[in-house]
Every structure is written in structure tokens, then in C-alpha cells.
Design a protein around this motif. Structure first.
Motif, PDB file in Angstrom:
ATOM      1  N   TYR A   6      41.251  65.181  74.486  1.00 25.65           N
ATOM      2  CA  TYR A   6      40.916  64.547  73.218  1.00 25.65           C
ATOM      3  C   TYR A   6      41.486  63.135  73.189  1.00 25.65           C
ATOM      4  CZ  TYR A   6      39.647  69.197  71.691  1.00 25.65           C
ATOM      5  OH  TYR A   6      39.053  70.427  71.597  1.00 25.65           O
ATOM      6  N   THR A   7      40.801  62.251  72.487  1.00 27.52           N
ATOM      7  CA  THR A   7      41.320  60.901  72.296  1.00 27.52           C
ATOM      8  C   THR A   7      42.320  60.919  71.142  1.00 27.52           C
ATOM      9  OG1 THR A   7      39.645  60.276  70.691  1.00 27.52           O
ATOM     10  CG2 THR A   7      39.114  59.892  73.025  1.00 27.52           C
ATOM     11  N   VAL A   8      43.077  59.854  71.010  1.00 27.09           N
ATOM     12  CA  VAL A   8      44.011  59.720  69.893  1.00 27.09           C
ATOM     13  C   VAL A   8      43.234  59.760  68.572  1.00 27.09           C
ATOM     14  CG1 VAL A   8      45.612  58.139  68.746  1.00 27.09           C
ATOM     15  CG2 VAL A   8      45.777  58.515  71.206  1.00 27.09           C
ATOM     16  N   VAL A  13      41.913  62.560  63.488  1.00 29.34           N
ATOM     17  CA  VAL A  13      40.931  63.039  62.510  1.00 29.34           C
ATOM     18  C   VAL A  13      41.134  64.526  62.234  1.00 29.34           C
ATOM     19  CG1 VAL A  13      38.464  63.510  62.164  1.00 29.34           C
ATOM     20  CG2 VAL A  13      39.197  61.274  62.989  1.00 29.34           C
ATOM     21  N   VAL A  14      41.288  65.310  63.272  1.00 27.25           N
ATOM     22  CA  VAL A  14      41.449  66.760  63.107  1.00 27.25           C
ATOM     23  C   VAL A  14      42.717  67.096  62.324  1.00 27.25           C
ATOM     24  CG1 VAL A  14      41.866  68.926  64.336  1.00 27.25           C
ATOM     25  CG2 VAL A  14      40.086  67.364  65.130  1.00 27.25           C
ATOM     26  N   PHE A  15      43.818  66.418  62.639  1.00 23.68           N
ATOM     27  CA  PHE A  15      45.093  66.734  62.000  1.00 23.68           C
ATOM     28  C   PHE A  15      45.357  65.906  60.737  1.00 23.68           C
ATOM     29  CE2 PHE A  15      45.683  68.429  66.260  1.00 23.68           C
ATOM     30  CZ  PHE A  15      46.067  69.720  65.928  1.00 23.68           C
ATOM     31  N   SER A  18      47.393  59.448  60.791  1.00 24.37           N
ATOM     32  CA  SER A  18      46.946  58.177  61.351  1.00 24.37           C
ATOM     33  C   SER A  18      47.059  58.163  62.877  1.00 24.37           C
ATOM     34  CB  SER A  18      47.773  57.024  60.778  1.00 24.37           C
ATOM     35  OG  SER A  18      49.089  57.061  61.292  1.00 24.37           O
ATOM     36  N   GLU A  19      46.251  57.314  63.472  1.00 24.19           N
ATOM     37  CA  GLU A  19      46.323  57.126  64.926  1.00 24.19           C
ATOM     38  C   GLU A  19      47.703  56.602  65.319  1.00 24.19           C
ATOM     39  OE1 GLU A  19      42.974  55.018  66.649  1.00 24.19           O
ATOM     40  OE2 GLU A  19      41.696  55.798  65.038  1.00 24.19           O
ATOM     41  N   ARG A  20      48.275  55.750  64.501  1.00 18.06           N
ATOM     42  CA  ARG A  20      49.619  55.212  64.764  1.00 18.06           C
ATOM     43  C   ARG A  20      50.637  56.355  64.831  1.00 18.06           C
ATOM     44  NH1 ARG A  20      51.601  51.872  67.504  1.00 18.06           N
ATOM     45  NH2 ARG A  20      50.170  50.331  66.733  1.00 18.06           N
ATOM     46  N   SER A  21      50.528  57.318  63.926  1.00 20.62           N
ATOM     47  CA  SER A  21      51.445  58.465  63.930  1.00 20.62           C
ATOM     48  C   SER A  21      51.313  59.268  65.220  1.00 20.62           C
ATOM     49  CB  SER A  21      51.178  59.369  62.728  1.00 20.62           C
ATOM     50  OG  SER A  21      51.513  58.707  61.540  1.00 20.62           O
ATOM     51  N   ILE A  22      50.083  59.426  65.690  1.00 20.80           N
ATOM     52  CA  ILE A  22      49.866  60.152  66.948  1.00 20.80           C
ATOM     53  C   ILE A  22      50.490  59.381  68.105  1.00 20.80           C
ATOM     54  CG2 ILE A  22      48.137  60.982  68.599  1.00 20.80           C
ATOM     55  CD1 ILE A  22      48.257  62.673  66.106  1.00 20.80           C
ATOM     56  N   ARG A  23      50.252  58.073  68.156  1.00 16.35           N
ATOM     57  CA  ARG A  23      50.837  57.256  69.238  1.00 16.35           C
ATOM     58  C   ARG A  23      52.363  57.301  69.199  1.00 16.35           C
ATOM     59  NH1 ARG A  23      46.487  54.003  67.782  1.00 16.35           N
ATOM     60  NH2 ARG A  23      44.882  53.993  69.370  1.00 16.35           N
ATOM     61  N   ASN A  24      52.933  57.249  68.010  1.00 13.86           N
ATOM     62  CA  ASN A  24      54.391  57.343  67.885  1.00 13.86           C
ATOM     63  C   ASN A  24      54.884  58.699  68.375  1.00 13.86           C
ATOM     64  OD1 ASN A  24      54.657  54.759  66.849  1.00 13.86           O
ATOM     65  ND2 ASN A  24      54.668  55.441  64.715  1.00 13.86           N
ATOM     66  N   ALA A  25      54.184  59.760  68.018  1.00  9.10           N
ATOM     67  CA  ALA A  25      54.571  61.106  68.458  1.00  9.10           C
ATOM     68  C   ALA A  25      54.490  61.219  69.977  1.00  9.10           C
ATOM     69  CB  ALA A  25      53.690  62.150  67.789  1.00  9.10           C
ATOM     70  N   ILE A  26      53.511  60.581  70.584  1.00 15.87           N
ATOM     71  CA  ILE A  26      53.390  60.573  72.047  1.00 15.87           C
ATOM     72  C   ILE A  26      54.589  59.848  72.653  1.00 15.87           C
ATOM     73  CG2 ILE A  26      52.078  59.632  73.992  1.00 15.87           C
ATOM     74  CD1 ILE A  26      49.525  60.155  72.230  1.00 15.87           C
ATOM     75  N   LYS A  27      54.901  58.677  72.136  1.00 16.36           N
ATOM     76  CA  LYS A  27      56.035  57.891  72.657  1.00 16.36           C
ATOM     77  C   LYS A  27      57.365  58.604  72.470  1.00 16.36           C
ATOM     78  CE  LYS A  27      53.689  53.514  72.088  1.00 16.36           C
ATOM     79  NZ  LYS A  27      53.557  52.278  71.333  1.00 16.36           N
ATOM     80  N   GLN A  28      57.487  59.391  71.406  1.00 15.39           N
ATOM     81  CA  GLN A  28      58.718  60.138  71.133  1.00 15.39           C
ATOM     82  C   GLN A  28      58.765  61.464  71.888  1.00 15.39           C
ATOM     83  OE1 GLN A  28      58.545  60.491  66.884  1.00 15.39           O
ATOM     84  NE2 GLN A  28      59.004  58.331  66.556  1.00 15.39           N
ATOM     85  N   GLY A  29      57.680  61.809  72.571  1.00 14.05           N
ATOM     86  CA  GLY A  29      57.652  63.049  73.335  1.00 14.05           C
ATOM     87  C   GLY A  29      57.298  64.280  72.520  1.00 14.05           C
TER      88      GLY A  29
END
Length: 72
Positions: A6-8, A13-15, A18-29
């Protein structure tokens, strides 16, 4: 045909976050993802297994080993 990744944007959209929140969660592990190519400008892809994990238990666990690295 079912998606394997899935893309960011799709994940956000599903959850309903924001896309920013997803990117932050990725960076935070907190969300496991990988880049399409080994470049900081490359988009993230989130595996289907991670989609189901987050759907089940949420983005609670932090694992710095997973953040933004290419999966082998």
C-alpha cells in the motif's frame, strides 16, 4: 487481484489519518515500510502484513530497526 503493498496515501485514507502522521510513524518505527528504490526521495510502500497488524493492534509498538529501511 489483491494488493501486496500500500502507498502512504492509501494507508492514510483507510485509517483516517494524515499522510504526514503515517510518514512520522514510519520514521519512528511504529509502521514498517520500505522505499521503492534506495533514495530518500523514493516513495514508501507498506506491506499488506503491516496493514493487517496496524488494523489489529494499532501503531503502538516502536521498533527503530524497521523504520524506513529497505527490506531484504
Amino acid at each position: 487481484m489483491e494488493k501486496e503493498f500500500y502507498t502512504v496515501q492509501e494507508f492514510a485514507v483507510v485509517f483516517r489519518i494524515s499522510e504526514r502522521s503515517i510518514r512520522n510513524a514510519i520514521k519512528q518505527g511504529r509502521v514498517r515500510a520500505f522505499r521503492v528504490i534506495d533514495s530518500k526521495r523514493s516513495p514508501y510502500r507498506i506491506p499488506k502484513s503491516e496493514f493487517f497488524r496496524v488494523q489489529t493492534i494499532g501503531m503502538i509498538e516502536q521498533n527503530p530497526k524497521l523504520s524506513g529501511h529497505i527490506l531484504d
